[in-house]
Design a protein around this motif. Structure first.
Motif, PDB file in Angstrom:
ATOM      1  N   ALA A 109       3.468  -3.094   8.635  1.00  0.00           N
ATOM      2  CA  ALA A 109       2.199  -2.402   8.370  1.00  0.00           C
ATOM      3  C   ALA A 109       2.385  -1.386   7.248  1.00  0.00           C
ATOM      4  O   ALA A 109       1.536  -1.254   6.361  1.00  0.00           O
ATOM      5  N   LEU A 110       3.506  -0.672   7.275  1.00  0.00           N
ATOM      6  CA  LEU A 110       3.795   0.300   6.219  1.00  0.00           C
ATOM      7  C   LEU A 110       4.006  -0.406   4.884  1.00  0.00           C
ATOM      8  O   LEU A 110       3.520   0.047   3.841  1.00  0.00           O
ATOM      9  N   ASP A 111       4.705  -1.536   4.905  1.00  0.00           N
ATOM     10  CA  ASP A 111       4.918  -2.306   3.677  1.00  0.00           C
ATOM     11  C   ASP A 111       3.586  -2.825   3.124  1.00  0.00           C
ATOM     12  O   ASP A 111       3.380  -2.848   1.908  1.00  0.00           O
ATOM     13  N   ALA A 112       2.695  -3.241   4.032  1.00  0.00           N
ATOM     14  CA  ALA A 112       1.373  -3.714   3.591  1.00  0.00           C
ATOM     15  C   ALA A 112       0.585  -2.577   2.956  1.00  0.00           C
ATOM     16  O   ALA A 112      -0.100  -2.758   1.941  1.00  0.00           O
ATOM     17  N   ALA A 113       0.689  -1.381   3.542  1.00  0.00           N
ATOM     18  CA  ALA A 113      -0.014  -0.221   2.979  1.00  0.00           C
ATOM     19  C   ALA A 113       0.487   0.075   1.565  1.00  0.00           C
ATOM     20  O   ALA A 113      -0.317   0.305   0.648  1.00  0.00           O
ATOM     21  N   GLU A 114       1.801   0.041   1.378  1.00  0.00           N
ATOM     22  CA  GLU A 114       2.367   0.314   0.048  1.00  0.00           C
ATOM     23  C   GLU A 114       1.979  -0.788  -0.941  1.00  0.00           C
ATOM     24  O   GLU A 114       1.719  -0.515  -2.120  1.00  0.00           O
ATOM     25  N   ALA A 115       1.932  -2.037  -0.448  1.00  0.00           N
ATOM     26  CA  ALA A 115       1.560  -3.145  -1.329  1.00  0.00           C
ATOM     27  C   ALA A 115       0.103  -3.025  -1.766  1.00  0.00           C
ATOM     28  O   ALA A 115      -0.227  -3.275  -2.933  1.00  0.00           O
ATOM     29  N   TRP A 116      -0.779  -2.649  -0.845  1.00  0.00           N
ATOM     30  CA  TRP A 116      -2.192  -2.468  -1.219  1.00  0.00           C
ATOM     31  C   TRP A 116      -2.338  -1.295  -2.185  1.00  0.00           C
ATOM     32  O   TRP A 116      -3.192  -1.324  -3.091  1.00  0.00           O
ATOM     33  N   GLY A 120      -3.834  -1.298  -6.073  1.00  0.00           N
ATOM     34  CA  GLY A 120      -4.952  -0.458  -6.483  1.00  0.00           C
ATOM     35  C   GLY A 120      -6.088  -0.378  -5.499  1.00  0.00           C
ATOM     36  O   GLY A 120      -7.190   0.053  -5.867  1.00  0.00           O
ATOM     37  N   ASP A 121      -5.851  -0.776  -4.246  1.00  0.00           N
ATOM     38  CA  ASP A 121      -6.908  -0.735  -3.235  1.00  0.00           C
ATOM     39  C   ASP A 121      -6.570   0.338  -2.203  1.00  0.00           C
ATOM     40  O   ASP A 121      -5.889   0.070  -1.211  1.00  0.00           O
ATOM     41  N   MET A 122      -7.057   1.552  -2.435  1.00  0.00           N
ATOM     42  CA  MET A 122      -6.747   2.675  -1.550  1.00  0.00           C
ATOM     43  C   MET A 122      -7.330   2.463  -0.154  1.00  0.00           C
ATOM     44  O   MET A 122      -6.724   2.849   0.854  1.00  0.00           O
ATOM     45  N   GLY A 123      -8.519   1.837  -0.082  1.00  0.00           N
ATOM     46  CA  GLY A 123      -9.150   1.611   1.219  1.00  0.00           C
ATOM     47  C   GLY A 123      -8.294   0.751   2.123  1.00  0.00           C
ATOM     48  O   GLY A 123      -8.049   1.099   3.280  1.00  0.00           O
ATOM     49  N   GLN A 124      -7.817  -0.387   1.593  1.00  0.00           N
ATOM     50  CA  GLN A 124      -6.943  -1.256   2.386  1.00  0.00           C
ATOM     51  C   GLN A 124      -5.610  -0.573   2.682  1.00  0.00           C
ATOM     52  O   GLN A 124      -5.041  -0.744   3.762  1.00  0.00           O
ATOM     53  N   ALA A 125      -5.116   0.191   1.724  1.00  0.00           N
ATOM     54  CA  ALA A 125      -3.856   0.906   1.951  1.00  0.00           C
ATOM     55  C   ALA A 125      -3.974   1.845   3.145  1.00  0.00           C
ATOM     56  O   ALA A 125      -3.074   1.931   3.991  1.00  0.00           O
ATOM     57  N   MET A 126      -5.107   2.536   3.254  1.00  0.00           N
ATOM     58  CA  MET A 126      -5.300   3.472   4.366  1.00  0.00           C
ATOM     59  C   MET A 126      -5.422   2.731   5.697  1.00  0.00           C
ATOM     60  O   MET A 126      -4.968   3.223   6.733  1.00  0.00           O
ATOM     61  N   VAL A 127      -6.027   1.545   5.679  1.00  0.00           N
ATOM     62  CA  VAL A 127      -6.142   0.753   6.912  1.00  0.00           C
ATOM     63  C   VAL A 127      -4.754   0.483   7.483  1.00  0.00           C
ATOM     64  O   VAL A 127      -4.498   0.691   8.680  1.00  0.00           O
ATOM     65  N   PHE A 128      -3.840   0.042   6.635  1.00  0.00           N
ATOM     66  CA  PHE A 128      -2.505  -0.314   7.129  1.00  0.00           C
ATOM     67  C   PHE A 128      -1.626   0.917   7.309  1.00  0.00           C
ATOM     68  O   PHE A 128      -0.707   0.905   8.131  1.00  0.00           O
ATOM     69  N   TRP A 129      -1.909   1.977   6.562  1.00  0.00           N
ATOM     70  CA  TRP A 129      -1.203   3.241   6.804  1.00  0.00           C
ATOM     71  C   TRP A 129      -1.506   3.730   8.214  1.00  0.00           C
ATOM     72  O   TRP A 129      -0.616   4.171   8.943  1.00  0.00           O
TER      73      TRP A 129
END
Length: 204
Positions: A109-116, A120-129
């Protein structure tokens, strides 16, 4: 018919002898006959990627995507190949799929957040963060609040102190607002109709 161990041994021998194309043919033939064995498919996809054939590697992985939805290595390899193809959003989505399939693995989940975030997608990054930092029992044990009472009659101070002592011993009810009953206050009736087959299912 070659078994999995035999096929992998043959594959390794071909690569050791600098005959990668022969090794790829061995695993391709095995994978076409065996749909339940995971390791040869991952080895085949990795070999195709290493031989500069990322599209073919993705095809191998995508053909078995649903069957391997709970395989973390499968999602990571897909993400790695997609990242190498300069498709950051697709790579992030691959890691995100792994996170949804394996919700207890907080690292993916953390890796997905960093990948998003890289995509350049902060919204998706926050979901997985948020998925990587779910609150657990005890996480808020250190919270402290100060409540100031104004206009309290001095004679009632002992009553208040007694009430606070009781809260400390028994806890405080977790109250909820009227919104939990629905916009029209009819959530309970609508749920009853749904469960009895007289009404539609909830939207979510």
């Amino acid at each position: 018919v070659l078994g999995s161990q035999h096929s992998n041994a043959h594959f390794d021998a071909c690569f050791a002898a600098n005959r990668p194309q022969e090794g790829i043919k061995v695993l391709t033939a095995f994978c076409e006959r065996n749909s339940a064995d995971t390791k040869p498919r991952l080895d085949l996809a990795g070999a195709l990627r290493d031989q500069g054939r990322p599209g073919a590697a993705l095809k191998v992985l995508d053909e078995w995507l649903m069957g391997e939805v709970y395989n973390l290595e499968h999602h990571r390899l897909r993400a790695e190949i997609l990242s190498g193809l300069k498709r950051p959003a697709d790579a992030a989505a691959a890691l995100g799929m792994g996170s949804y399939a394996l919700p207890k693995d907080l690292q993916i989940a953390l890796d997905a957040a960093e990948a998003w975030l890289d995509a350049g997608d902060m919204g998706q990054a926050m979901v997985f963060w948020d998925r990587a930092h779910k609150l657990k029992p005890g996480h808020l044990a250190g919270n402290r609040f100060r409540i100031v009472l104004r206009g309290l009659e001095p004679a009632r101070i002992p009553e208040g102190a007694s009430a606070l002592d009781r809260v400390g011993q028994e806890g405080l009810p977790n109250h909820y607002g009227a919104q939990r009953f629905g916009g029209r206050g009819d959530n309970a009736e609508r749920a009853r109709d749904w469960l009895s087959g007289r009404g539609p299912a909830p939207r979510d």
